[in-house]
Design an enzyme around this catalytic site. Structure first.
Site, PDB file in Angstrom:
ATOM      1  N   GLY A  85     140.414  84.634   0.554  1.00 30.80           N
ATOM      2  CA  GLY A  85     141.748  84.771  -0.025  1.00 30.80           C
ATOM      3  C   GLY A  85     142.407  83.412  -0.216  1.00 30.80           C
ATOM      4  N   GLU A 144     129.816  86.777   9.434  1.00 30.49           N
ATOM      5  CA  GLU A 144     129.548  86.664   7.997  1.00 30.49           C
ATOM      6  C   GLU A 144     130.213  85.417   7.446  1.00 30.49           C
ATOM      7  OE1 GLU A 144     132.475  89.293   5.541  1.00 30.49           O
ATOM      8  OE2 GLU A 144     131.888  90.477   7.281  1.00 30.49           O
ATOM      9  N   ASN A 198     132.298  84.163   3.955  1.00 32.61           N
ATOM     10  CA  ASN A 198     132.986  84.575   2.723  1.00 32.61           C
ATOM     11  C   ASN A 198     133.033  83.399   1.766  1.00 32.61           C
ATOM     12  OD1 ASN A 198     134.139  87.304   3.682  1.00 32.61           O
ATOM     13  ND2 ASN A 198     134.745  85.879   5.292  1.00 32.61           N
ATOM     14  N   GLU A 206     138.532  95.370  -4.479  1.00 30.18           N
ATOM     15  CA  GLU A 206     139.454  94.329  -4.020  1.00 30.18           C
ATOM     16  C   GLU A 206     140.262  93.739  -5.176  1.00 30.18           C
ATOM     17  OE1 GLU A 206     137.728  91.711  -0.813  1.00 30.18           O
ATOM     18  OE2 GLU A 206     135.890  92.706  -1.456  1.00 30.18           O
ATOM     19  N   ARG A 237     134.570  80.494   4.090  1.00 28.95           N
ATOM     20  CA  ARG A 237     135.203  80.746   5.377  1.00 28.95           C
ATOM     21  C   ARG A 237     134.253  81.577   6.214  1.00 28.95           C
ATOM     22  NH1 ARG A 237     138.939  84.661   4.617  1.00 28.95           N
ATOM     23  NH2 ARG A 237     137.821  85.963   6.111  1.00 28.95           N
ATOM     24  N   TYR A 249     145.948  93.139   5.685  1.00 31.59           N
ATOM     25  CA  TYR A 249     146.864  93.088   4.550  1.00 31.59           C
ATOM     26  C   TYR A 249     148.225  93.733   4.801  1.00 31.59           C
ATOM     27  CZ  TYR A 249     142.604  91.594   2.297  1.00 31.59           C
ATOM     28  OH  TYR A 249     141.463  90.902   1.976  1.00 31.59           O
ATOM     29  N   ASP A 257     133.379  83.775   9.523  1.00 31.24           N
ATOM     30  CA  ASP A 257     134.014  84.613  10.533  1.00 31.24           C
ATOM     31  C   ASP A 257     133.092  84.725  11.740  1.00 31.24           C
ATOM     32  OD1 ASP A 257     136.127  85.011   8.802  1.00 31.24           O
ATOM     33  OD2 ASP A 257     135.336  86.888   8.012  1.00 31.24           O
ATOM     34  N   SER A 263     136.683  92.477   2.730  1.00 28.16           N
ATOM     35  CA  SER A 263     137.997  92.940   3.182  1.00 28.16           C
ATOM     36  C   SER A 263     137.920  94.064   4.213  1.00 28.16           C
ATOM     37  CB  SER A 263     138.853  93.398   1.984  1.00 28.16           C
ATOM     38  OG  SER A 263     139.209  92.293   1.197  1.00 28.16           O
TER      39      SER A 263
END
Length: 311
Positions: A280, A274, A276, A15, A259, A220, A261, A151
């Site tokens: 980003g 999960e 994070n 990443e 964050r 992305y 999800d 990602s």
């Protein structure tokens, strides 16, 4: 902020390119705010020397994936007594490992999809046996993904049994353990959280990928995904989702920012997929979008995250 800040970006994970974008956005936001800021890359030969000579007061970690999000760089900063943004060594490691984090969620009553784990050694020795067991124990469709990547790298959604073996092999290209998870049909959402002890749960974002799967390409590629904020959920389900994200954050002992999800099933149940710990951080990334909806602009968000690190 009257401190010298080092933005740590780049690194050696898959990443890297995304990390460079995050680091650039954070650097420019701090520069705009008049902060004394430098940018450092762990892949530079003199990285450690720079850490020791630049008189850094706090590090803003903008590394995604291995070595940056898994507790590795956090351990280095602990040894050097340099405050840093985001979660500590333990929380970073726990959140990065999807298998360990899901086991903790199950133990602590945080709803998460059923799953099975395959190790590379077992797969090499008895793939056919494992495939048979998976087909019996988990109804299709399933989600197949490596345990330690971000990602959505190596992720596949499998609807046909004949494609399962290929998906597992693909996931093994990224890690030695693979997670095979029951697919939950419903709304995909993400919830940003800020803070150490007193937490701020940000407005929920609903993620609507045009291909139906929020994979690497959908994440992305501009125009591949629609984001709805606040998410279109009934008030009771909306509040429940925020509470479960808050609990997941605390179960993993996260700090600073993260964050979560989730998937909200057709029955209205929020499942945590999960967490994070270094999401980003460009101005169009999901955490900054949620912060903007809460009245926090991007430079203000960056400064707030730094304050949590100093505290």
């Amino acid at each position: 902020m009257n401190k010298r800040v080092a933005v740590i970006r780049g690194g050696r994970s898959k990443e890297r390119d995304i990390s460079l974008k995050t680091g650039k956005a954070v650097y420019e936001a701090l520069e705009t705010e008049g902060v004394d800021v430098i940018a450092l890359d762990p892949e530079e030969e003199n990285f450690y020397q720079q850490l020791t000579t630049e008189e850094i007061d706090v590090a803003f970690i903008a590394l995604h994936g291995r070595y940056g999000e898994d507790g590795t760089i956090q351990g280095l900063f602990e040894m050097m007594d340099i405050p840093y943004t985001g979660s500590g060594v333990l929380a970073s490691s726990l959140a990065m490992d999807k298998i360990i984090s899901k086991k903790l969620f199950q133990q602590e009553g945080v709803l998460t999809p059923e799953f099975k784990v395959i190790s590379r050694n077992n797969w090499d020795q008895q793939a056919e046996k494992l495939l048979t067991e998976l087909k019996i124990e988990l109804d299709l469709p399933v989600v197949v993904k490596p345990a330690l990547e971000g990602s959505s790298l190596g992720l596949s959604i499998i609807k046909k049994r004949e494609n399962l073996a290929t998906a597992v092999d693909t996931a093994f290209e990224y890690d030695n353990e693979v997670l095979v998870e029951k697919y939950i049909a419903g709304k995909e959402i993400t919830i940003g959280i800020l803070g150490n002890q007193d937490l701020s749960v940000l407005p929920i974002i609903e993620i609507k990928p045009k291909t139906g799967a929020y994979d690497f390409e959908a994440k992305y590629t501009k125009g591949m995904t629609e984001f709805v904020i606040p998410a279109q959920l009934e008030e009771e389900i909306y509040n429940q989702a925020q509470k479960i994200a808050n609990k997941a954050y605390r179960v993993l002992k996260c700090s600073g920012m993260a964050r979560a999800d989730l998937i909200v099933s057709k029955e209205g149940k929020p499942y945590v997929l999960e967490v994070n710990t270094i999401p980003g951080m460009t101005e169009t990334s999901l955490l900054p979008q949620a912060a903007q909806a809460a009245g926090i602009d991007f430079p203000e968000l960056v400064l707030e995250i730094l304050e949590y690190a100093v505290k």
